[in-house]
Design an enzyme around this catalytic site. Sequence first.
Site, PDB file in Angstrom:
ATOM      1  CG  ASN A  68     -13.933   1.446  -4.672  1.00  0.00           C
ATOM      2  OD1 ASN A  68     -14.166   0.296  -4.328  1.00  0.00           O
ATOM      3  ND2 ASN A  68     -13.116   2.244  -4.005  1.00  0.00           N
TER       4      ASN A  68
ATOM      5  CG  ASP B 255      -5.906   0.799  18.012  1.00  0.00           C
ATOM      6  OD1 ASP B 255      -5.494  -0.014  18.858  1.00  0.00           O
ATOM      7  OD2 ASP B 255      -7.060   1.282  18.039  1.00  0.00           O
TER       8      ASP B 255
ATOM      9  CG  ASN C 181      -4.966  -1.071  22.338  1.00  0.00           C
ATOM     10  OD1 ASN C 181      -6.154  -0.780  22.184  1.00  0.00           O
ATOM     11  ND2 ASN C 181      -4.014  -0.640  21.510  1.00  0.00           N
TER      12      ASN C 181
ATOM     13  CB  ALA D 260      -9.554  -7.413  -8.798  1.00  0.00           C
TER      14      ALA D 260
ATOM     15  CG  ASP E 204      -2.265   0.590   1.038  1.00  0.00           C
ATOM     16  OD1 ASP E 204      -2.324   1.815   0.871  1.00  0.00           O
ATOM     17  OD2 ASP E 204      -3.278  -0.133   1.056  1.00  0.00           O
TER      18      ASP E 204
END
Length: 468
Positions: free
Chosen positions: A303, A168, A211, A317, A159
Amino acid sequence: MSRKFLVILALCHFVAFASAAQSPTKTYMILARGQGAGSTAFAASLGSSVIAQYDEIGIVVAQSSDPSFAAQVAALPDVGQVAEDHELQWIFPNETVGQADEVIDDSAVPAPGASTLPPANAESFSAVQWNLHQIHSDQTAANGDRGNGLVRARVAVLDTGIVASHIDIAANLNLALSTSFVPTEPSFIFPSNGAFSHATHVSGIVAAPINGIGTQGVAPDAELVAVKVLKDSGSGSFASVIAGIEYASGPTVHADVINMSLGATFDRTNAGGGGDGPLIAALNRAVNHAEARGTLVVSAAGNDGVDLNGRLFAVPAQSGSGMAVSATGPIGFGLFGFNPPAVFDRLASYSNFGQSVVNVAAPGGDSVFTPTSSVCHVGPITNACFVFDFVLSPGGKLGTSNRYFFATGTSMATPHVSGLAALIVGKFGHMKPSQLRTLIEQSADDVLKPGADPQSGRGRINALAALQ
């Protein structure tokens, strides 16, 4: 209440290649006629123009400013195809993103060695995570299945740059293995400038840790490896994406899963992709090689809201033997919760589909609830009601303030499937990609048309069923 939204627009004899000083340097993808040992032996004659060589898939990447370079290389007996590489926008341009007003400071993280950690589904924003409830990964987490059981699953996220210090993300991110294949942006770390990081949002859906703060991921104890293949703007080259696939599936990382919440769409009637046929073929080789090495490749369907069995097709894909994921999106969660008339198992308004393309569907969110002016309160968050139909995940950082973003897209659906694959590996051990794919597909809920259908493939994924 935040109403700030943005659209995310995720190689011959060396002496023969003398270059003209005024010509720009271009990058070329060279496909050998074969694959395997010795297939790219011709690269030795290209000298310093070679910047990458993948013998096992018969691909060489080279750079030259000689206008005749491609034609001369194509004439070599062992060369099958040559194409100029170029940058594309791989992060789908119509993904909608909105920042949550609520932030969490670094000081909120539990101290190292804390005697007890909070239970599952008790994070600050758990009440907003309809997506986990929808695939029953809230139940798997409560049952103790979190991606680190018999073995610890490893997911490589290909990415943009990632906010490595996000509260996080940091606990599950392997910094030593994370890297960048973007020459102009050599650091895989996204700056803590408050902006939205696509990779951070995707990674949080896979494996945000439990957490007691923020959100939790589908596989909250799985390991993440950030592999930057796109600029932070979302653009990138085929060479960078292929380099990331080869690295993530290779001996250094050997990820159980590669997540690619990225894609580009091409027209079948336009010379197989407007002259990009060799680049698309090279990507096919890389995906197939990753799967042959034991890494499941999971990619977003895209999309554009189109049938990929028609004139248009999407990569990765539809590249090689990987999995493609469509998106489901709710209408009315913010106002009605999980009760009617809220609906969840419906194809998201933007999601691509295709009978022979989509393997499974997963939560990607949607933005069709009206009226858009309605305000809702879910857990500690107050926002426009339609925003709660998005997927909430870590997404950025400003100084010590950790930020969370609501987002929609097949980019958000895809990491749910990668997280499920990590749960399966964590519980049952490493396995072949074909076995992982079968477990994911056969355990999916048949939510739309009976049997496999173009919109959801084998169905919307079900983590609890997959771990039975």
